[in-house]
Design an enzyme around this catalytic site. Structure first.
Site, short mmCIF file in Angstrom:
data_model
loop_
_atom_site.label_atom_id
_atom_site.label_comp_id
_atom_site.label_asym_id
_atom_site.label_seq_id
_atom_site.Cartn_x
_atom_site.Cartn_y
_atom_site.Cartn_z
N VAL A 1 -5.75 0.65 2.39
CA VAL A 1 -5.92 -1.25 2.84
C VAL A 1 -6.85 -0.88 1.57
CG1 VAL A 1 -6.13 -2.77 3.61
CG2 VAL A 1 -4.49 -1.32 4.81
N LYS B 1 -3.60 -0.31 14.63
CA LYS B 1 -2.76 -0.06 15.35
C LYS B 1 -3.14 0.21 17.12
CE LYS B 1 -0.02 1.80 12.96
NZ LYS B 1 -0.70 2.53 11.48
N GLU C 1 0.85 -1.45 0.32
CA GLU C 1 0.16 -0.17 0.04
C GLU C 1 0.80 1.46 0.10
OE1 GLU C 1 -0.76 1.85 3.35
OE2 GLU C 1 -1.04 0.38 5.08
N LYS D 1 -4.77 11.04 0.35
CA LYS D 1 -5.86 9.30 0.90
C LYS D 1 -6.53 8.61 0.37
CE LYS D 1 -7.13 7.63 5.30
NZ LYS D 1 -6.50 7.45 6.74
N ASP E 1 -17.08 6.27 13.46
CA ASP E 1 -15.62 6.07 13.25
C ASP E 1 -14.66 5.09 12.91
OD1 ASP E 1 -13.19 6.20 11.57
OD2 ASP E 1 -11.71 8.29 13.03
N SER F 1 -12.56 2.38 10.02
CA SER F 1 -12.08 2.14 8.96
C SER F 1 -13.59 1.63 7.84
CB SER F 1 -11.24 1.90 9.13
OG SER F 1 -10.03 1.52 7.88
N ALA F 2 -12.99 1.96 6.16
CA ALA F 2 -13.46 1.20 5.02
C ALA F 2 -13.15 -0.31 5.27
CB ALA F 2 -13.97 1.70 4.35
N ASP F 3 -11.32 0.01 5.54
CA ASP F 3 -10.51 -1.30 6.66
C ASP F 3 -11.53 -2.73 5.01
OD1 ASP F 3 -8.74 0.52 5.10
OD2 ASP F 3 -7.51 -0.12 6.89
#
Ligand code: PSU
Ligand code: MN
Length: 301
Positions: free
Chosen positions: A103, A156, A22, A83, A135, A137-139
């Site tokens: 990602v 993380k 990535e 991003k 919130d 992540s769309a990952d």
């Protein structure tokens, strides 16, 4: 629509191992000028293991799978590199924009180009305070519907780790620890949370991938959670202190949305005297090498 580099195309055609990398980590996850060095170093590490690296990014509206040196340099140094999550891809393409892929966007483009193995640092996940900010992540959602193997060092510690593990379970994403029954904590070898499955060799990972295909269930990912070696992890005490400060600063400064992850990462680097950066790099390096070995095992299946 997707520009696949000649080297990557040839490797795919010959069924030689290829590893997707990535670019958000390069453009937005690491400080300049170190980021360019790291990007090239990671590509080298893939090659040393006998695989072909395919760094993924969008340049002037065109998604690229496999970048040459000048293109990697653009991602690392160009001001205004955006991003891009997977939802941003069509917008960036139509606008002729350039951006680094997260990602989610990397996994989508890699899978479309026929790649099956992907290395990154840490996945995005559920943020703390999710009940207020929503919130996540769309990952996670993208990995739930894309057949790709992602080697990462967990998520993380800036995130809500148990909530993220729960979401991965709910979404049906397979998760295995590599050589461990603990979910790694990115900067730390152990997040404090267990995983249900352990895989101990690249061949075992490739076997799971083969079983995914044999089962022909709806597409979803395999997350291989590879811990940073204990000697190279961030001191857990320092980690806990600085993280608490970072989260406070984030809230105090009103940082939201896409800016949250880069803000926290940068805060950690500046307030650990670079120690978080060393641990970050050690984790990513280990992931890239393991991904190359998995890609090699997969090419032999
Ligand atoms: N892990 C890192 N560095 C990063 C990220 C993760 O070590 O820069 C990036 C990845 O690209 C990941 C993204 O997909 O953060 C998640 O961002 P968000 O929380 O906005 O979805
Ligand atoms: Mn987010």
């Amino acid at each position: 629509m997707i520009v696949v580099s000649e080297e990557v195309r040839e490797a795919l055609d010959a069924r030689r191992p290829v590893v997707a990398l990535e670019s958000t980590i390069i453009a937005h996850g690491l400080p300049r000028p170190r980021n360019l060095q790291v990007a090239l170093e990671l590509e080298d590490a893939v090659r040393q293991e006998g695989a072909v690296p395919a760094t993924i990014a969008v340049l002037d509206g065109r998604p690229h799978v496999g970048l040459d040196k000048d293109q990697v340099e653009r991602v690392a140094n160009e001001d205004g590199i955006r991003k891009l999550g997977h939802r941003d891809l069509p917008l960036a393409m139509a606008a002729g924009a350039s951006g680094a892929t997260t990602v989610s966007a990397t996994a989508l483009l890699a899978a479309r180009a026929g790649l099956r193995v992907f290395a990154t640092g840490g996945l995005g996940g559920v943020h703390r305070e999710w009940t207020v900010t929503q919130d996540e992540s769309a990952d996670l959602g993208l990995l739930a519907r894309t057949r790709i193997t992602v080697v990462c060092a967990g998520v993380k510690s800036i995130l809500d780790v148990p909530a993220t593990l729960q979401r991965l379970e709910t979404l049906g994403v397979a998760v295995a620890g590599y050589g461990t029954d603990r979910f790694p904590g990115f900067y730390l070898s152990d997040s404090g949370h267990p995983v249900d499955w352990t895989l101990d060799s690249p061949e075992q990972v490739a076997e799971v991938m083969r079983a995914q295909d044999a089962l022909d269930a709806p597409d979803s990912s395999l997350v291989v959670a590879n811990p940073v070696p204990k000697e190279e992890q961030l001191d857990p005490g320092l980690h806990a202190r600085v993280l608490a400060d970072a989260l406070q600063a984030c809230e105090a400064e009103g940082v939201t949305g896409q800016a949250v992850t880069p803000f926290l990462l940068d805060y950690l680097v500046r307030h650990t005297d670079g120690a978080s950066l060393s641990a970050n790099l050690a984790a990513v390096r280990g992931n890239v090498r393991l991904a190359a070995r998995i890609a090699a095992a997969w090419a032999r299946v």
